[in-house]
Each structure stands twice: as structure tokens, then as C-alpha cells.
Design an enzyme around this catalytic site. Sequence first.
Site, PDB file in Angstrom:
ATOM      1  N   GLU A  74       0.605   3.342 -12.749  1.00 56.69           N
ATOM      2  CA  GLU A  74      -0.861   3.244 -12.675  1.00 56.69           C
ATOM      3  C   GLU A  74      -1.523   4.446 -13.361  1.00 56.69           C
ATOM      4  OE1 GLU A  74      -1.868   4.920  -8.248  1.00 56.69           O
ATOM      5  OE2 GLU A  74      -0.893   2.946  -8.277  1.00 56.69           O
ATOM      6  N   THR A  95       0.844  -1.198   0.000  1.00 53.52           N
ATOM      7  CA  THR A  95       0.000   0.000   0.000  1.00 53.52           C
ATOM      8  C   THR A  95       0.877   1.245   0.000  1.00 53.52           C
ATOM      9  OG1 THR A  95      -0.128  -0.033   2.421  1.00 53.52           O
ATOM     10  CG2 THR A  95      -1.925  -1.095   1.223  1.00 53.52           C
ATOM     11  N   ARG A 100       4.059   2.546  -2.448  1.00 55.91           N
ATOM     12  CA  ARG A 100       4.160   3.093  -3.793  1.00 55.91           C
ATOM     13  C   ARG A 100       4.477   1.948  -4.743  1.00 55.91           C
ATOM     14  NH1 ARG A 100       1.547   6.732  -2.592  1.00 55.91           N
ATOM     15  NH2 ARG A 100       2.017   8.973  -2.616  1.00 55.91           N
ATOM     16  N   HIS A 151      -5.823   1.595  -6.026  1.00 54.47           N
ATOM     17  CA  HIS A 151      -5.294   2.688  -5.199  1.00 54.47           C
ATOM     18  C   HIS A 151      -6.391   3.288  -4.312  1.00 54.47           C
ATOM     19  CE1 HIS A 151      -1.769   5.747  -5.073  1.00 54.47           C
ATOM     20  NE2 HIS A 151      -2.358   5.686  -3.897  1.00 54.47           N
TER      21      HIS A 151
END
Length: 320
Positions: A267, A236, A238, A285
Amino acid sequence: MKPVLAITRRLPADIEARANADYDVRINEGDKPLDRSAILALAEGADAVLVSVGDPIDAAFFDALPASVKIVATFSVGTDHIDLQAAARKGIVIGNTPGVLTDATADIAWLLMLGAARRASEGEAEIRTASWSGWRPTHLIGTQVTGKKLGIIGMGRIGQAVARRARGFDMEVHYYNRKRLSADLEFGATYHDSIDALLPHCQFLSLHCPSTAETRGMVDSSFLAKLPKGAILINTARGDVVNDGDVIAALKAGILAAAGLDVFAGEPNIAPEYRSLPNTFLLPHLGSATQETRTAMGTRALDNIDACLAGKDVPFPVGA
């Protein structure tokens, strides 16, 4: 006249209402990522710019930034999308939103951990596609979480919140951090003075480190080989701290039993093989995506802008 505020993405309704009350707002109504030139066009004549994760706030951006802009506030804690040294050279104040994402992101880390361990993606897919043929003793057998060893890289606010939650699952927590924490913040976890020393203890490994020159690509084949066989990886932090090709290979080979990922390099254009692997639990995300957290983030971003334009110290500044 109201000062002009350029905003690169849509924000929660109450935050947009506050911005519109205090500023002449120019906003990216389409809510799709803007390239550098489009952000600069939005910022023409602005007093402040409110950006988000993924915006290209690099040296070239600051070189071309209109002289009217005094502050770039980011709707995030992380600032790896911002060239802080270039901002300092230009004399632009940078503000972020620390201290309000902790619980929401820790909750997502646990969702990923449980989802990856218990093969939740595969189970949900069977329900949604009506392919479940009924209970059977060998069906979708996963990994138990309770009582296992959890490793944490980066024992900041979020890492500590993950460790606190692990106590409810009777997990043995190990961690690496640049500095050892005081005993009251360790929650009984065992400190390791290097990542290499930590990895053999990690049946589960949760990443909570920033993206830096030292951490980018850190989770590669040699890193993964030091984990116990069949470990489960959670990210969670980067996306670019992970070498996607090496993680995908480890998932295929059984070096990793599973991975739970909320962040990805490049992303939303993620490494496509993740989607076809059954032993991945993937989220888009969502770490800070609660109403409470996103509102608090927007509040801090606007507090930074308000203070700067009033000639006051920014409450949440970021230095180079």
C-alpha cells in the site's frame, strides 16, 4: 539546547505542538512517504526518530543511522517495517504504541464486515452516480450477518474486541490463537488448536494476526478452499498476510462472496484488480483513524522518546 527529533510524517496538531515545545523538530512537511536515504538525511544529528508504518526501517537503515540517534519510536503497534534484530545489534531502543488502537480497529473490522456483507460499496456507488432506478425485490441482495459463524485468527486485544461486538449480532464465534485464552477472555467463543481446524466454521473470517515469516501469504488458494463456499473475508491486520492473486481469484469464482479490506500489500499501490471487483469493500488503512486514537498513539510515541532521552526505561519498548 533542545534535543533534536526527526519525524517522518505529519502528526495530529496537539502531538506536533507537544513535540515542538520539547524538541528541536525536523519534520517531513510534505507528508508523503520518504525513502531510506531521505529519512537518514532527516535523522542526521538527531537524538531520536519518530517513524510510521511503511517507513523502510531495515538493516541498511540501521547500518547508516547516525550515532547520535538513541531511539526509534514508531507511530504504530506493528513493527514489521522495522528490523528489530538490526536495531538490537546497533543498540537502538525501539518503542511502539500498544493498547490504544483496540476499539477503533475493531470498529473498522465491523464496518468492513457489514459493508462487504450488505454490498455497501455497490449501493453507495449507485447513489453517487445517480444510477439507482428504485427499490425492487432482487436489488443488491447481500448476506445476513446476524446469527452467522464468525472465525477470528489472532485473539489479542483487537480480536477480543471484535468477538465482544459479535455477541450483539448473535454470532457463533470461533477462534485460533497461539495459546488458548482463559474463559473470561473468550466471551463464549470456541477455541481451535489449528487454523485448518478453524476454517470450516468460518462463514465470516476476520484476520488479526501480525505479519511474520509464518503468516505472510498465509491466505492463499489452499487456505481459502477450506472455508465454507461463499465466506466473507475481513482484513484489518496486515496486507501481506493475504496472497492477493489467490483472493482475487476466489472473489471472481464465488469461493468468497465478498472481502472487506483495510490493509494491503505494497500500500498504497494495491493490487489493481481489487478496485474493479464489485464484491469488495475497500478502505485506505483507516483502522486507527479516530482523533482519540491517533492522539493517544502520538502521546505514547513521545512518552517513549521522553523516557529514553531522560535515561529512563521506555514505557512501551519492543525487543528483537
